[in-house]
Design a protein around this motif. Structure first.
Motif, PDB file in Angstrom:
ATOM      1  N   LEU A   1      70.271 -34.963  95.055  1.00  0.00           N
ATOM      2  CA  LEU A   1      71.442 -34.469  94.317  1.00  0.00           C
ATOM      3  C   LEU A   1      72.104 -35.568  93.495  1.00  0.00           C
ATOM      4  O   LEU A   1      72.569 -35.323  92.374  1.00  0.00           O
ATOM      5  CB  LEU A   1      72.449 -33.848  95.285  1.00  0.00           C
ATOM      6  N   VAL A   2      72.117 -36.781  94.027  1.00  0.00           N
ATOM      7  CA  VAL A   2      72.671 -37.910  93.261  1.00  0.00           C
ATOM      8  C   VAL A   2      71.832 -38.150  92.010  1.00  0.00           C
ATOM      9  O   VAL A   2      72.368 -38.323  90.912  1.00  0.00           O
ATOM     10  CB  VAL A   2      72.755 -39.178  94.132  1.00  0.00           C
ATOM     11  N   LEU A   3      70.508 -38.154  92.164  1.00  0.00           N
ATOM     12  CA  LEU A   3      69.638 -38.343  90.995  1.00  0.00           C
ATOM     13  C   LEU A   3      69.837 -37.244  89.956  1.00  0.00           C
ATOM     14  O   LEU A   3      69.898 -37.513  88.753  1.00  0.00           O
ATOM     15  CB  LEU A   3      68.174 -38.395  91.431  1.00  0.00           C
ATOM     16  N   ILE A   4      69.939 -35.999  90.413  1.00  0.00           N
ATOM     17  CA  ILE A   4      70.138 -34.882  89.483  1.00  0.00           C
ATOM     18  C   ILE A   4      71.477 -35.021  88.768  1.00  0.00           C
ATOM     19  O   ILE A   4      71.577 -34.804  87.552  1.00  0.00           O
ATOM     20  CB  ILE A   4      70.030 -33.536  90.230  1.00  0.00           C
ATOM     21  N   ALA A   5      72.522 -35.398  89.510  1.00  0.00           N
ATOM     22  CA  ALA A   5      73.844 -35.573  88.898  1.00  0.00           C
ATOM     23  C   ALA A   5      73.825 -36.689  87.865  1.00  0.00           C
ATOM     24  O   ALA A   5      74.412 -36.556  86.782  1.00  0.00           O
ATOM     25  CB  ALA A   5      74.885 -35.857  89.978  1.00  0.00           C
ATOM     26  N   LEU A   6      73.153 -37.794  88.175  1.00  0.00           N
ATOM     27  CA  LEU A   6      73.060 -38.895  87.218  1.00  0.00           C
ATOM     28  C   LEU A   6      72.289 -38.486  85.975  1.00  0.00           C
ATOM     29  O   LEU A   6      72.637 -38.874  84.860  1.00  0.00           O
ATOM     30  CB  LEU A   6      72.404 -40.108  87.880  1.00  0.00           C
ATOM     31  N   ALA A   7      71.246 -37.697  86.150  1.00  0.00           N
ATOM     32  CA  ALA A   7      70.467 -37.228  84.994  1.00  0.00           C
ATOM     33  C   ALA A   7      71.278 -36.244  84.166  1.00  0.00           C
ATOM     34  O   ALA A   7      71.257 -36.278  82.933  1.00  0.00           O
ATOM     35  CB  ALA A   7      69.174 -36.583  85.464  1.00  0.00           C
ATOM     36  N   ALA A   8      72.033 -35.372  84.836  1.00  0.00           N
ATOM     37  CA  ALA A   8      72.820 -34.369  84.116  1.00  0.00           C
ATOM     38  C   ALA A   8      73.951 -34.996  83.309  1.00  0.00           C
ATOM     39  O   ALA A   8      74.326 -34.481  82.251  1.00  0.00           O
ATOM     40  CB  ALA A   8      73.381 -33.351  85.105  1.00  0.00           C
ATOM     41  N   THR A   9      74.493 -36.109  83.794  1.00  0.00           N
ATOM     42  CA  THR A   9      75.588 -36.769  83.075  1.00  0.00           C
ATOM     43  C   THR A   9      75.084 -37.777  82.048  1.00  0.00           C
ATOM     44  O   THR A   9      75.875 -38.383  81.343  1.00  0.00           O
ATOM     45  CB  THR A   9      76.532 -37.488  84.059  1.00  0.00           C
ATOM     46  N   GLY A  10      73.781 -37.983  81.996  1.00  0.00           N
ATOM     47  CA  GLY A  10      73.210 -38.902  81.019  1.00  0.00           C
ATOM     48  C   GLY A  10      73.251 -40.357  81.452  1.00  0.00           C
ATOM     49  O   GLY A  10      72.968 -41.247  80.662  1.00  0.00           O
TER      50      GLY A  10
ATOM     51  N   ILE B   1      63.635 -36.049  88.626  1.00  0.00           N
ATOM     52  CA  ILE B   1      62.678 -36.086  89.735  1.00  0.00           C
ATOM     53  C   ILE B   1      63.404 -35.823  91.056  1.00  0.00           C
ATOM     54  O   ILE B   1      62.781 -35.540  92.074  1.00  0.00           O
ATOM     55  CB  ILE B   1      61.901 -37.430  89.751  1.00  0.00           C
ATOM     56  N   GLY B   2      64.726 -35.888  91.040  1.00  0.00           N
ATOM     57  CA  GLY B   2      65.534 -35.587  92.218  1.00  0.00           C
ATOM     58  C   GLY B   2      65.324 -34.178  92.732  1.00  0.00           C
ATOM     59  O   GLY B   2      65.671 -33.873  93.880  1.00  0.00           O
ATOM     60  N   VAL B   3      64.754 -33.319  91.920  1.00  0.00           N
ATOM     61  CA  VAL B   3      64.459 -31.953  92.353  1.00  0.00           C
ATOM     62  C   VAL B   3      63.433 -31.967  93.492  1.00  0.00           C
ATOM     63  O   VAL B   3      63.513 -31.142  94.409  1.00  0.00           O
ATOM     64  CB  VAL B   3      63.940 -31.114  91.149  1.00  0.00           C
ATOM     65  N   VAL B   4      62.521 -32.922  93.461  1.00  0.00           N
ATOM     66  CA  VAL B   4      61.473 -32.986  94.484  1.00  0.00           C
ATOM     67  C   VAL B   4      62.048 -33.281  95.876  1.00  0.00           C
ATOM     68  O   VAL B   4      61.769 -32.542  96.817  1.00  0.00           O
ATOM     69  CB  VAL B   4      60.368 -33.999  94.096  1.00  0.00           C
ATOM     70  N   PRO B   5      62.865 -34.338  96.040  1.00  0.00           N
ATOM     71  CA  PRO B   5      63.410 -34.558  97.381  1.00  0.00           C
ATOM     72  C   PRO B   5      64.348 -33.447  97.843  1.00  0.00           C
ATOM     73  O   PRO B   5      64.404 -33.136  99.032  1.00  0.00           O
ATOM     74  CB  PRO B   5      64.139 -35.895  97.283  1.00  0.00           C
ATOM     75  N   VAL B   6      65.065 -32.823  96.914  1.00  0.00           N
ATOM     76  CA  VAL B   6      65.924 -31.701  97.302  1.00  0.00           C
ATOM     77  C   VAL B   6      65.060 -30.559  97.835  1.00  0.00           C
ATOM     78  O   VAL B   6      65.342 -29.986  98.891  1.00  0.00           O
ATOM     79  CB  VAL B   6      66.800 -31.215  96.125  1.00  0.00           C
ATOM     80  N   ALA B   7      63.986 -30.246  97.130  1.00  0.00           N
ATOM     81  CA  ALA B   7      63.106 -29.151  97.556  1.00  0.00           C
ATOM     82  C   ALA B   7      62.450 -29.453  98.904  1.00  0.00           C
ATOM     83  O   ALA B   7      62.440 -28.599  99.797  1.00  0.00           O
ATOM     84  CB  ALA B   7      62.037 -28.887  96.501  1.00  0.00           C
ATOM     85  N   THR B   8      61.935 -30.663  99.067  1.00  0.00           N
ATOM     86  CA  THR B   8      61.281 -30.992 100.330  1.00  0.00           C
ATOM     87  C   THR B   8      62.282 -31.062 101.473  1.00  0.00           C
ATOM     88  O   THR B   8      61.962 -30.721 102.604  1.00  0.00           O
ATOM     89  CB  THR B   8      60.481 -32.308 100.241  1.00  0.00           C
ATOM     90  N   GLY B   9      63.498 -31.491 101.168  1.00  0.00           N
ATOM     91  CA  GLY B   9      64.533 -31.524 102.196  1.00  0.00           C
ATOM     92  C   GLY B   9      64.950 -30.140 102.633  1.00  0.00           C
ATOM     93  O   GLY B   9      65.148 -29.877 103.820  1.00  0.00           O
ATOM     94  N   LEU B  10      65.080 -29.231 101.682  1.00  0.00           N
ATOM     95  CA  LEU B  10      65.480 -27.868 102.022  1.00  0.00           C
ATOM     96  C   LEU B  10      64.364 -27.103 102.735  1.00  0.00           C
ATOM     97  O   LEU B  10      64.637 -26.309 103.634  1.00  0.00           O
ATOM     98  CB  LEU B  10      65.918 -27.108 100.761  1.00  0.00           C
TER      99      LEU B  10
END
Length: 64
Positions: free
Chosen positions: A18-27, A35-44
């Motif tokens: 989620l931190v990686l996704i937030a950093l990517a979303a804010t530029g 790539i933060g989507v991968v650890p979120v998916a595997t974690g869930l």
């Protein structure tokens, strides 16, 4: 598909993802941050294909 990711591992994966996704979303970081989507998916899901290939299991064994 059996679970191979333990509870602390799952929490850490979701938080880091989620931190990686937030950093990517804010530029703040480039597109690679998505790539933060991968650890979120595997974690869930509680399942990591890389762990399966390497024979790693961080979840406790269930007693029968």
């Amino acid at each position: 598909m059996s679970l191979n990711v333990g509870s602390w591992d799952r929490v850490l994966r979701v938080v880091v993802g989620l931190v990686l996704i937030a950093l990517a979303a804010t530029g703040t970081v480039g597109l690679w941050g998505w790539i933060g989507v991968v650890p979120v998916a595997t974690g869930l899901l509680g399942f990591c294909p890389a762990y399966s290939l390497l024979g790693i299991k961080t979840c406790p064994m269930k007693k029968s």
